[in-house]
Design an enzyme around this catalytic site. Sequence first.
Site: not given
Ligand code: OGA
Ligand code: MN
Length: 286
Positions: A108, A110, A262, A277
């Site tokens: 995806h 974000d 990602h 985050r």
């Molecule tokens: C995010 C995500 C990936 C991870 O925080 O947006 O997709 O490896 N994280 O935690």
């Molecule tokens: Mn993400």
Amino acid sequence: MPNASSLIVRPLSPIAGAEVLGFDGNGPLAESEFAALKNAWHDHCVLVFRDQRFTPDGQENFSARFGALKGHILSQYLLPGYDKTLVLSNKKVNGEPAGLEDAGRYWHSDVSYEDVPPMASLLYALEIPPEGGDTLFANQYAAYENLPGNLKQRIAGLKARHMFNYGKIQAEAGSSRKPLSAEQQAQLAGAVHPVVRTHPETGRKALYVSPGFTVAIEGLPPDESESLLKELWSYATSGDVIYRHRWQPRDAVLWDNRCLMHHATTYPAQYTRHMHRTTIAGTKPF
Ligand code: OGA
Ligand code: MN
């Protein structure tokens, strides 16, 4: 105090990712140093700031250099006292999850289900498991460039619908996610974006459709839409466009949602993974 000459940027792979050494994200950052960082970020799409000592305020302040910060629809996972810091964690506090445990275990970009999706996310690793829990990044400039000419022509001008398919994620085995409140549901109308977007700062074209959030290409019969999306995803997630990030403790990873997808990977349940985050607002994709 950091200065331009103490910053070291080293590529981590030919396709995406560079590590930044000799940098303290809590410290002051001159405009010229910030410009150098931004250029490196535009070149590599993912910057890994090693060995950071971010306080939540420090992380929010550094992130805010890039743009306004966003909260998250899953507000129950925001860090208490911080409405712009999302907790990703498998820790429990009084039997309740301390954070979102299963974020992003699918390809995806974000929050692409909003009209104005975020430019960037900065994920800071406070605790990492000794194995597993890597994050995969796929360079969508490269994915677009790898498309055959006739496919590029076919998708020129097409748009796709993005949705946060929360019910499906929640239903998946092992998810500790709670149902959404009515207020959260109301924010999930979805959005329509170009299949190929132009990065507003680099001017480069990138594929912008994801298995996680893109549900259909507008104006195509469902079977055609699905087969076209599958074909595009085979380029978007092909091994040769992927950088796998193996976390080190106190890595802070800044990724560009406009040119990357990602994917989080799983890890053994007996280990702890605990991260903060911040999410930086973007502009409407074109
Ligand atoms: C995010 C995500 C990936 C991870 O925080 O947006 O997709 O490896 N994280 O935690
Ligand atoms: Mn993400």
